[in-house]
Enzyme design. Structure first.
Site: not given
Ligand code: NAD
Length: 251
Positions: A33, A106, A109, A126, A242-243
Site C-alpha cells: 500500500t 499473495q 505486483d 496468486h 504500519d509494516i
Molecule cells: P487484504 O486487502 O485482504 O488485506 C490487506 C491487509 O493489510 C488489511 O488487513 C490491512 O489492514 C493491512 N494493511 C494495509 N496497509 C498496511 C500497512 N501499510 N501496514 C500494515 N498493514 C497494512 O489483502 P490480502 O490478505 O493480501 O488478500 C487480498 C488478495 O488480493 C491477495 O490474495 C492478493 O492476491 C490480491 N491483491 C494483491 C495486491 C498486490 O499485489 N499488491 C493488491 C490488492 C489485492
C-alpha cells in the site's frame, strides 16, 4: 501477545529475528500500500470498488473478459509506477543476509522480485499480473501485446496459437491454486523457526492456512497488520502497526 507500542513491537521482533536461523516472510497486499497499490479490504480498497470476476465467469463470457482487461489496463500506471517499499527492502536485506530462504506472497505486483529477491525465491500463491498467459495452452504473453489487441479490436485478447482466452497470469477466485507453489509454501512453513505474516487480512484460503501450518510445526509466528486478523490469538507476537515503520530498521 499484542505489542503495546510500535517501539516495543520492533524490539521484540528484533530479538526474534536475531535468534532465528530460518525466517519465512508471508506477505499480502498491505506490504504494497505504501507503494501506491491499494489493497483489497481496507476502506477505499479495490474490493470496495470492483466486485472480483470469478474464473468461471471469465471463461464463459466475452463481456467479463473485456471488463477484466479494462480494469487491468486502468491500473497499469499504478503498477508500472510502483517501486519496492520499506517492507520489501527489509525482507530483501534479510534474504541477502542468508536469514530468509524465500518469500511466500499473495501479491501479484512483482515487487519482491523488483527488490532484488531471485524470482525462484518468490513463491507467488496468486500469480503475477505483470504478464499474461493463455488459459488453454499456457503460452506467455506480454501486457503491451494484450493492450494493442484490446485497442485494435475493443476486446480481450485470445491466444494466437490455440485461440483460447488470454488472462493476466494471476489466480482468480474459483481458479485452482498452483500445486508447485502450494507445495513449496508448505515446505517453507514447516521448515522455518520464525514465520512473519505481514499485510494480509488472512481471509483468503487456502493461503490463509499457511501461517497456522508454520505454527503447528513449531515456528514462532509474528503477525504485522494494521487491522486485527482471525489468527492473532495464535501468534506469539502481533504488531498492529504500519509494516514500513515496523521493518525500516532492517533495510
Ligand atoms: P487484504 O486487502 O485482504 O488485506 C490487506 C491487509 O493489510 C488489511 O488487513 C490491512 O489492514 C493491512 N494493511 C494495509 N496497509 C498496511 C500497512 N501499510 N501496514 C500494515 N498493514 C497494512 O489483502 P490480502 O490478505 O493480501 O488478500 C487480498 C488478495 O488480493 C491477495 O490474495 C492478493 O492476491 C490480491 N491483491 C494483491 C495486491 C498486490 O499485489 N499488491 C493488491 C490488492 C489485492
Amino acid at each position: 501477545m499484542i505489542a503495546q507500542t510500535l517501539a516495543s513491537g520492533v524490539e521484540q521482533l528484533g530479538d526474534m529475528i536475531a535468534s532465528a536461523s530460518v525466517i519465512v516472510p508471508f506477505t499480502g497486499a498491505g506490504i504494497s500500500t505504501e507503494c501506491g497499490i491499494p489493497d483489497f479490504r481496507s476502506p477505499g480498497g479495490l474490493w470496495t470498488r470492483n466486485r472480483p470476476i470469478p474464473f468461471d465467469e471469465f471463461v464463459a463470457s466475452q463481456d467479463a473478459r473485456d471488463e477484466a482487461w479494462r480494469r487491468r489496463f486502468a491500473l497499469e500506471r499504478t503498477f508500472a509506477a510502483a517501486r519496492p517499499g520499506r517492507g520489501h527492502r527489509a525482507i530483501a536485506a534479510l534474504y541477502r543476509a542468508g536469514k530468509v530462504p524465500a518469500v511466500i506472497t499473495q501479491n501479484i505486483d512483482n515487487l519482491h522480485q523488483a527488490s532484488g529477491i531471485a524470482a525462484d525465491a518468490v513463491i507467488e500463491l496468486h500469480g503475477n499480473t505483470s504478464y499474461a498467459r493463455c488459459i488453454g495452452c499456457g503460452a506467455r504473453y506480454e501486457l503491451d501485446w494484450a493492450k494493442q489487441v484490446y485497442d485494435w479490436t475493443g476486446h480481450a485478447p485470445d491466444c494466437t496459437a490455440c485461440g483460447e482466452p488470454v488472462k493476466t497470469a494471476t489466480i482468480s477466485f474459483g481458479q485452482s491454486m498452483p500445486d508447485g507453489e502450494m507445495r513449496r509454501a508448505a515446505e517453507l512453513a514447516r521448515g522455518c523457526d520464525l514465520f512473519l505474516a505481514m499485510g494480509s487480512s488472512l481471509v483468503v484460503w487456502p493461503a490463509a492456512g499457511i501461517p497456522t501450518m508454520a505454527k503447528q510445526a513449531g515456528a514462532k509466528l509474528v503477525i504485522v497488520n494494521k487491522e486485527p486478523t482471525d489468527q492473532d490469538d495464535l501468534a506469539d507476537l502481533v504488531i498492529r502497526h504500519d509494516i514500513g515503520d515496523t521493518l525500516v530498521k532492517w533495510i
